[in-house]
Motif scaffolding. Structure first.
Motif, mmCIF file in Angstrom:
data_model
loop_
_atom_site.group_PDB
_atom_site.id
_atom_site.type_symbol
_atom_site.label_atom_id
_atom_site.label_comp_id
_atom_site.label_asym_id
_atom_site.label_seq_id
_atom_site.Cartn_x
_atom_site.Cartn_y
_atom_site.Cartn_z
ATOM 1 N N TYR A 1 0.880 -1.177 0.139
ATOM 2 C CA TYR A 1 -0.011 -0.010 0.074
ATOM 3 C C TYR A 1 0.983 1.338 0.009
ATOM 4 C CZ TYR A 1 -4.067 -3.074 1.100
ATOM 5 O OH TYR A 1 -4.808 -3.988 1.099
ATOM 6 N N ALA A 2 0.588 2.455 -0.642
ATOM 7 C CA ALA A 2 1.258 3.340 -0.964
ATOM 8 C C ALA A 2 0.386 4.581 -1.503
ATOM 9 C CB ALA A 2 2.480 3.300 -1.944
ATOM 10 N N HIS A 3 1.039 5.731 -1.301
ATOM 11 C CA HIS A 3 0.225 6.979 -1.544
ATOM 12 C C HIS A 3 1.252 7.838 -2.494
ATOM 13 C CE1 HIS A 3 2.584 10.012 0.792
ATOM 14 N NE2 HIS A 3 2.442 8.920 1.678
ATOM 15 N N SER A 4 0.835 8.654 -3.337
ATOM 16 C CA SER A 4 1.438 9.442 -4.408
ATOM 17 C C SER A 4 0.935 10.469 -4.597
ATOM 18 C CB SER A 4 2.203 8.746 -5.454
ATOM 19 O OG SER A 4 2.793 9.327 -6.337
ATOM 20 N N ARG A 5 1.546 11.658 -5.087
ATOM 21 C CA ARG A 5 0.982 12.695 -5.785
ATOM 22 C C ARG A 5 0.685 12.409 -7.157
ATOM 23 N NH1 ARG A 5 0.483 17.618 -3.305
ATOM 24 N NH2 ARG A 5 1.740 17.796 -1.392
ATOM 25 N N CYS B 1 5.856 -3.783 -11.756
ATOM 26 C CA CYS B 1 6.840 -4.558 -10.889
ATOM 27 C C CYS B 1 7.282 -3.662 -9.803
ATOM 28 C CB CYS B 1 7.972 -4.678 -11.859
ATOM 29 S SG CYS B 1 9.600 -5.215 -11.108
ATOM 30 N N PHE B 2 7.504 -4.300 -8.603
ATOM 31 C CA PHE B 2 7.824 -3.512 -7.451
ATOM 32 C C PHE B 2 9.151 -4.198 -7.023
ATOM 33 C CE2 PHE B 2 7.892 -2.987 -2.673
ATOM 34 C CZ PHE B 2 7.034 -1.687 -2.458
ATOM 35 N N SER C 1 -3.688 -1.114 -8.340
ATOM 36 C CA SER C 1 -5.377 -0.595 -8.404
ATOM 37 C C SER C 1 -5.399 0.680 -7.405
ATOM 38 C CB SER C 1 -6.461 -1.565 -7.963
ATOM 39 O OG SER C 1 -6.053 -2.060 -6.672
ATOM 40 N N GLU C 2 -6.086 1.666 -7.679
ATOM 41 C CA GLU C 2 -6.468 2.879 -6.571
ATOM 42 C C GLU C 2 -7.332 2.462 -5.829
ATOM 43 O OE1 GLU C 2 -5.759 6.874 -8.352
ATOM 44 O OE2 GLU C 2 -6.242 5.935 -10.162
ATOM 45 N N LEU C 3 -7.295 2.945 -4.556
ATOM 46 C CA LEU C 3 -8.149 2.688 -3.613
ATOM 47 C C LEU C 3 -9.075 4.096 -3.532
ATOM 48 C CD1 LEU C 3 -5.879 1.255 -0.744
ATOM 49 C CD2 LEU C 3 -7.119 0.202 -2.441
ATOM 50 N N LYS C 4 -10.377 3.643 -3.185
ATOM 51 C CA LYS C 4 -11.514 4.720 -3.085
ATOM 52 C C LYS C 4 -11.904 4.847 -1.693
ATOM 53 C CE LYS C 4 -11.829 4.323 -7.677
ATOM 54 N NZ LYS C 4 -11.047 5.274 -8.555
ATOM 55 N N PHE D 1 -2.953 3.855 -3.290
ATOM 56 C CA PHE D 1 -3.039 2.731 -4.071
ATOM 57 C C PHE D 1 -2.503 1.420 -3.585
ATOM 58 C CE2 PHE D 1 1.011 4.732 -5.340
ATOM 59 C CZ PHE D 1 1.665 3.744 -5.347
ATOM 60 N N ARG D 2 -2.795 0.407 -3.935
ATOM 61 C CA ARG D 2 -2.591 -1.077 -3.650
ATOM 62 C C ARG D 2 -1.741 -1.816 -4.863
ATOM 63 N NH1 ARG D 2 -7.195 -3.427 -1.342
ATOM 64 N NH2 ARG D 2 -8.042 -3.271 -3.273
ATOM 65 N N ILE D 3 -0.714 -2.751 -4.416
ATOM 66 C CA ILE D 3 -0.147 -3.362 -5.544
ATOM 67 C C ILE D 3 -0.116 -4.751 -5.113
ATOM 68 C CG2 ILE D 3 1.682 -4.121 -6.798
ATOM 69 C CD1 ILE D 3 2.871 -1.246 -6.641
ATOM 70 N N LEU D 4 -1.276 -5.484 -5.756
ATOM 71 C CA LEU D 4 -1.262 -7.028 -5.223
ATOM 72 C C LEU D 4 -0.083 -7.741 -5.911
ATOM 73 C CD1 LEU D 4 -5.107 -7.417 -5.874
ATOM 74 C CD2 LEU D 4 -3.943 -7.095 -3.640
ATOM 75 N N LEU D 5 0.665 -8.312 -5.123
ATOM 76 C CA LEU D 5 1.824 -8.960 -5.449
ATOM 77 C C LEU D 5 1.584 -10.368 -5.992
ATOM 78 C CD1 LEU D 5 4.076 -7.841 -2.486
ATOM 79 C CD2 LEU D 5 3.806 -6.960 -4.620
#
Length: 103
Positions: A3-7, A22-23, A44-47, A87-91
């Motif tokens: 899970y992360a956030h970004s501008r 890729c992470f 995927s972006e979280l709402k 957002f979330r990156i499902l690994l």
């Protein structure tokens, strides 16, 4: 999941256009003492509520490490005009390598 956030910016636009991402995480303690892991995943972006919960968890987790006011946003929103996205990156598939000094 990660899970992360970004501008808003190139990174978010790229992940929205191509959600297979890729992470990578590296730890380097020296030229002959390092670890690296790469994971393929889906962006995927979280709402709304999911995004608020994720941001609260991130705030609590990283509060002791915050170096500046821009490290953790006061609030967030989406491409609808506000600057932050959560957002979330499902690994999925993962691989790693390392080098360690002789024991």
């Amino acid at each position: 999941a990660v899970y992360a956030h970004s501008r808003e910016g190139l990174k978010l636009r790229a992940m929205r256009s191509h959600p297979d991402v890729c992470f990578e995480v590296d730890r380097v303690d020296g030229l002959s003492n390092w670890k690296s892991v790469i994971a393929l995943g889906t962006f995927s972006e979280l709402k709304a509520k999911e995004a608020e919960l994720a941001m609260e968890i991130l705030r609590r987790r990283f509060a002791p490490l915050v170096a500046s006011a821009t490290s953790v946003p006061d609030g967030h929103e989406h491409p609808s005009g506000m600057p932050w996205s959560v957002f979330r990156i499902l690994l999925g598939e993962r691989s790693g390598r390392f080098e360690a000094p002789d024991a």
